[in-house]
Design an enzyme around this catalytic site. Structure first.
Site, PDB file in Angstrom:
ATOM      1  N   HIS A 149       0.845  -1.188   0.000  1.00 38.40           N
ATOM      2  CA  HIS A 149       0.000   0.000   0.000  1.00 38.40           C
ATOM      3  C   HIS A 149       0.888   1.247   0.000  1.00 38.40           C
ATOM      4  CE1 HIS A 149      -3.797  -2.137   1.752  1.00 38.40           C
ATOM      5  NE2 HIS A 149      -3.344  -2.680   0.641  1.00 38.40           N
ATOM      6  N   GLU A 163       0.880   3.861   1.888  1.00 38.23           N
ATOM      7  CA  GLU A 163       1.357   4.242   3.220  1.00 38.23           C
ATOM      8  C   GLU A 163       2.569   3.409   3.618  1.00 38.23           C
ATOM      9  OE1 GLU A 163      -3.232   3.879   3.679  1.00 38.23           O
ATOM     10  OE2 GLU A 163      -1.683   3.122   2.334  1.00 38.23           O
ATOM     11  N   CYS A 199      -5.970   1.131   5.717  1.00 38.59           N
ATOM     12  CA  CYS A 199      -6.486  -0.155   6.194  1.00 38.59           C
ATOM     13  C   CYS A 199      -5.884  -0.412   7.577  1.00 38.59           C
ATOM     14  CB  CYS A 199      -6.109  -1.280   5.227  1.00 38.59           C
ATOM     15  SG  CYS A 199      -4.342  -1.669   5.227  1.00 38.59           S
ATOM     16  N   CYS A 211      -1.974  -0.933   7.545  1.00 37.29           N
ATOM     17  CA  CYS A 211      -1.238   0.319   7.412  1.00 37.29           C
ATOM     18  C   CYS A 211      -1.387   1.170   8.674  1.00 37.29           C
ATOM     19  CB  CYS A 211      -1.703   1.089   6.183  1.00 37.29           C
ATOM     20  SG  CYS A 211      -1.132   0.338   4.638  1.00 37.29           S
TER      21      CYS A 211
END
Length: 144
Positions: A72, A74, A100, A103
Site C-alpha cells: 500500500h 502508506e 487499512c 497500514c
C-alpha cells in the site's frame, strides 16, 4: 474557522493534491493510491501502491484481483522514510484513501500523529485503530 485553522486546511488540501498526483505513478489498475509524509512543512517521504522493488509492475492477477504482495502507498512511504535519515515522529501522513488496519499499525509504530485522507475506504477498521491510538484523522473530500 480562525486564520490558523484556515491556513492548515489550505496546506492539507495542497498536500492531498500532491499525494493524488503521486498516485498516478502506480501501475495498479483497480485503484491508484498515493501518500506523502510531511514534517515541519517539508515532504520527508512519498509512496504509491505497487509491487516490491525488483518485481514486475503488475499489481493484479489474471482475474483482476490484487496480488497479495502489493504494498500500500502508506507502507511504501513509511518504509522509504525508515531507510532515510529522516524521522516520521510527529509527522502528518497525507493519503488519497483512508488507511487499512495493517497500514494503521505501521502508522502508529512510525510515530505519525496526524493522518489526512481524501477517499473514505469501505472498511473503517484502520481509522478506528488510529483514533484509538490518539492519532488525529482528518477527512477532506474536496481538495480544491
Amino acid at each position: 474557522m480562525n486564520q490558523t485553522q484556515q491556513k492548515q486546511e489550505n496546506l492539507d488540501k495542497r498536500y492531498l493534491r500532491m499525494a493524488s498526483i503521486w498516485a498516478e505513478n502506480s501501475y495498479c489498475q483497480r485503484r491508484k493510491v498515493g501518500a506523502i509524509i510531511v514534517k515541519d512543512q517539508m515532504i520527508i517521504s512519498d509512496g504509491y501502491n505497487g509491487t516490491p522493488s525488483g518485481f514486475e509492475n503488475i499489481c493484479e492477477d489474471e482475474d483482476g484481483r490484487t496480488k497479495p504482495y502489493v504494498l500500500h502507498a502508506e507502507a511504501n512511504a513509511i518504509t522509504k522514510v525508515a531507510r532515510s535519515n529522516n524521522s516520521s515522529d510527529n509527522a502528518t501522513l497525507y493519503v488519497t484513501a483512508s488507511p487499512c488496519v495493517e497500514c494503521a499499525k505501521l502508522i502508529i509504530q512510525a510515530g505519525i500523529k496526524r493522518v489526512v485522507y481524501n477517499e473514505l475506504y469501505r472498511i473503517c477498521d484502520g481509522l478506528d485503530l488510529l483514533t484509538r491510538a490518539g492519532i488525529e484523522c482528518v477527512h477532506i473530500a474536496d481538495t480544491k
